[in-house]
Design a protein around this motif. Structure first.
Motif, PDB file in Angstrom:
ATOM      1  N   GLY A  60       0.796  -1.221   0.000  1.00  0.00           N
ATOM      2  CA  GLY A  60       0.000   0.000   0.000  1.00  0.00           C
ATOM      3  C   GLY A  60       0.826   1.266   0.000  1.00  0.00           C
ATOM      4  O   GLY A  60       0.608   2.161  -0.803  1.00  0.00           O
ATOM      5  N   ALA A  61       1.789   1.354   0.901  1.00  0.00           N
ATOM      6  CA  ALA A  61       2.547   2.594   1.046  1.00  0.00           C
ATOM      7  C   ALA A  61       3.599   2.777  -0.043  1.00  0.00           C
ATOM      8  O   ALA A  61       3.978   3.899  -0.370  1.00  0.00           O
ATOM      9  N   GLU A  93      -7.991  -5.831   3.413  1.00  0.00           N
ATOM     10  CA  GLU A  93      -8.668  -5.067   2.366  1.00  0.00           C
ATOM     11  C   GLU A  93      -9.635  -5.981   1.616  1.00  0.00           C
ATOM     12  O   GLU A  93      -9.211  -6.949   0.967  1.00  0.00           O
ATOM     13  N   GLY A 268      -6.484   1.125  -5.521  1.00  0.00           N
ATOM     14  CA  GLY A 268      -5.819   1.104  -4.223  1.00  0.00           C
ATOM     15  C   GLY A 268      -6.712   0.724  -3.071  1.00  0.00           C
ATOM     16  O   GLY A 268      -6.308   0.834  -1.916  1.00  0.00           O
ATOM     17  N   HIS A 271      -8.906   2.730   0.999  1.00  0.00           N
ATOM     18  CA  HIS A 271      -8.124   3.909   1.384  1.00  0.00           C
ATOM     19  C   HIS A 271      -7.525   4.555   0.149  1.00  0.00           C
ATOM     20  O   HIS A 271      -6.615   5.375   0.253  1.00  0.00           O
ATOM     21  N   GLY A 272      -8.042   4.184  -1.015  1.00  0.00           N
ATOM     22  CA  GLY A 272      -7.512   4.698  -2.271  1.00  0.00           C
ATOM     23  C   GLY A 272      -8.352   5.820  -2.832  1.00  0.00           C
ATOM     24  O   GLY A 272      -9.011   6.555  -2.096  1.00  0.00           O
ATOM     25  N   ARG A 287       3.043   3.724 -11.320  1.00  0.00           N
ATOM     26  CA  ARG A 287       2.907   4.765 -10.288  1.00  0.00           C
ATOM     27  C   ARG A 287       2.740   6.136 -10.917  1.00  0.00           C
ATOM     28  O   ARG A 287       1.880   6.922 -10.499  1.00  0.00           O
ATOM     29  N   THR A 296      -3.146   6.228  -6.507  1.00  0.00           N
ATOM     30  CA  THR A 296      -1.961   5.405  -6.280  1.00  0.00           C
ATOM     31  C   THR A 296      -2.381   3.947  -6.333  1.00  0.00           C
ATOM     32  O   THR A 296      -3.509   3.602  -5.941  1.00  0.00           O
ATOM     33  N   GLY A 298      -1.345   1.457  -4.564  1.00  0.00           N
ATOM     34  CA  GLY A 298      -1.524   0.877  -3.238  1.00  0.00           C
ATOM     35  C   GLY A 298      -1.275  -0.613  -3.238  1.00  0.00           C
ATOM     36  O   GLY A 298      -0.263  -1.089  -3.736  1.00  0.00           O
ATOM     37  N   GLY A 377      -7.427   7.674   5.536  1.00  0.00           N
ATOM     38  CA  GLY A 377      -7.738   6.862   4.373  1.00  0.00           C
ATOM     39  C   GLY A 377      -9.227   6.852   4.059  1.00  0.00           C
ATOM     40  O   GLY A 377      -9.634   6.913   2.902  1.00  0.00           O
TER      41      GLY A 377
END
Length: 499
Positions: A60-61, A93, A268, A271-272, A287, A296, A298, A377
């Motif tokens: 994710g990050a 997720e 993502g 939280h995307g 990216r 993103t 993610g 998020g």
């Protein structure tokens, strides 16, 4: 507990999913026959390899793996103690199944990468955190095939919750504590499992590391984009896992799984952020391309929204679930997210522009104030929905709706369904709040008790004489009826019995 098992496919020759066209689970012998034994690399060589292939975290990050590895090594040398290695296979997720696919079908590849890192760091143990019973069985079987060795490999089953996959929550959970974010500003690379410097990374990251160690940087870079070499695992529509080289047109990945961009694509996970249908049609799996469109990659989840479902209702039900997944450790999460979900529900059910402003105010109230990233998020997901589906939210807030039913296409565990408006053409709700104009005196107390549902006009009287009451708002409506000083309100049910 088990969950959905994804279908698997690949664009071109797979690396991570190779061999699965012939057998569903690669045992130790089949794994070694395909990949060969992994090399032994020093910490410096492993970091240089990760840097040479541009390996970033796939959970994710997207943090550079080489920097994380070097940070753990530096902390370990500073403290003089051994390091730890943790594999994040929790995957809370709902729209992502790529790590599940790896651990269910090719667990030895993941273990190879984790043990490479452990050997380079001189770690005492490797701990694999999982949440599903079938995944736990698969990993334990792979560990048993390898036999006892150094470092020790442990598998720990954790609660299946969205926040379990947060780094500090995972470390606390596999260490025997609650699987909840610590809320402390201490990096796991400095003080993680048992207080030792700990390397925490996602399942796919370790699998990619194992592939890179065998191929070497030049061969690894033969696939994908020059600036983002290699392959990536995508979960499409919460059901299909695809391995593809980076740079693939995003619509092609969707078409491979029998779907298209529709109204938009959530990239993502929850939280995307959303890509509009137009942006999704021109994006690539990279990216830079996704960042240019405001998203993103993610954890690699792609969730297309078909034209047939209501985006407002889909957003409302997911937001309600996210609020229920709160760690309960800070006000912005425990109080702020349910309040945000409530405001969003009101806006979806004709609460007017004031209700939409209420949603934005609730988002501002939780942003950058949480003990972990969950409030931020969730607010990002809602903000992106408001931006991409602005016309639909406006139509719902003003009471006309978008005319689509809520199909529940955004996956939630266990068939969870939130308060989902079905659009303007749905059947009438069971109850209506009625205003008796001959009794009303314009006190305005009803609007205070029913924010977003009952609106006052410039003369301080209700704007409408009959207001549809969603089932979730019934207790509030009853309070308004009972507290009206002029006795001007009543609830009328479908059988015309009044309260």
């Amino acid at each position: 507990m088990t969950g959905p098992v994804p279908t698997l496919s690949a664009v071109g020759t797979p690396r991570l999913l190779t061999g699965l066209d012939r057998r569903p689970w690669l045992d130790r012998a089949a794994h070694l026959a395909l990949h060969g034994p992994p090399p032994e690399l020093s910490a410096g060589d492993l970091a240089a390899l990760a840097e040479g292939v541009g390996l970033r975290g796939r959970g994710g990050a997207g943090f550079p793996f080489a920097r994380k590895l070097r940070a753990v090594l530096a902390s370990s040398r500073h403290t003089g103690g051994a390091a730890e290695v943790v594999v994040n296979g929790s995957e809370g997720e709902p729209g992502c199944l790529k790590d599940t696919a790896l651990l269910l079908h090719v667990p030895h590849l993941v273990l190879d990468g984790a043990l490479l890192a452990a050997g380079a760091l001189g770690a005492r143990q490797v701990v694999v955190g999982v949440t599903r019973a079938d995944v736990e069985r698969s990993v334990r079987q792979a560990v048993a095939e390898r036999g006892a060795g150094e470092p020790e490999v442990r598998v720990v089953r954790l609660p299946e919750r969205f926040v379990t996959g947060e780094g500090t929550a995972l470390v606390r959970g596999v260490g025997g504590g609650p699987a909840l974010p610590s809320g402390r500003g201490v990096r796991s690379s400095e003080s993680g499992l048992g207080g030792a410097p700990t390397l925490v990374s996602n399942t796919e990251t370790y699998a990619q590391l194992a592939v890179a160690a065998r191929l070497g940087a030049p061969a690894f870079r033969e696939l994908g984009l020059p600036e983002e070499p290699g392959t990536v695992l995508l979960t499409v529509a919460g059901a299909h896992v695809v391995e593809t080289p980076t740079g693939l047109p995003l619509p092609y990945a969707l078409e491979l799984c029998g779907t298209g961009p529709g109204q938009g694509v959530l990239v993502g996970g929850y939280h995307g952020a959303w890509l509009s249908g137009a942006d999704a049609r021109t994006a690539t799996v990279s990216r830079d391309s996704l960042a240019a469109a405001g998203a993103t990659l993610g954890a690699g989840a792609l969730l297309p929204l078909p034209e047939s479902t209501c985006p407002v209702g889909e957003t409302a039900r997911v937001t309600r679930w996210l609020a229920a997944e709160s760690a309960g450790q800070c006000g912005p999460c425990f109080v702020g997210l349910p309040a945000l979900a409530e405001c969003l529900f009101d806006a979806a059910h004709g609460g007017g522009r004031r209700a939409l402003e209420g949603v934005r105010a609730r988002m501002r109230a939780v942003e950058r104030r949480g003990a972990c990233a969950h409030p931020d998020g969730t607010a990002r997901f809602v903000a992106s929905s408001l931006a991409v589906f602005a016309e639909d939210f406006e139509a719902h807030a003003l009471g006309t709706g978008c005319g689509r039913p809520v199909l529940g296409v955004l996956p939630l565990p266990g068939g969870v369904r939130g308060p989902a408006p079905a659009g303007a053409r749905r059947a009438l709700p069971e109850e209506r709040l009625l205003v008796d104009w001959t009794l009303c005196r314009g006190h305005g107390l009803c609007a205070d008790l029913l924010p977003g549902l009952l609106r006052l006009g410039p003369d301080n009287y209700p704007e409408r004489a009959a207001i549809a009451v969603p089932a979730r708002m019934r207790p509030r409506a009853l309070r308004a009826v009972r507290r009206c000083p002029a006795l001007a309100l009543r609830l009328q049910s479908a059988d015309r019995g009044d309260n």
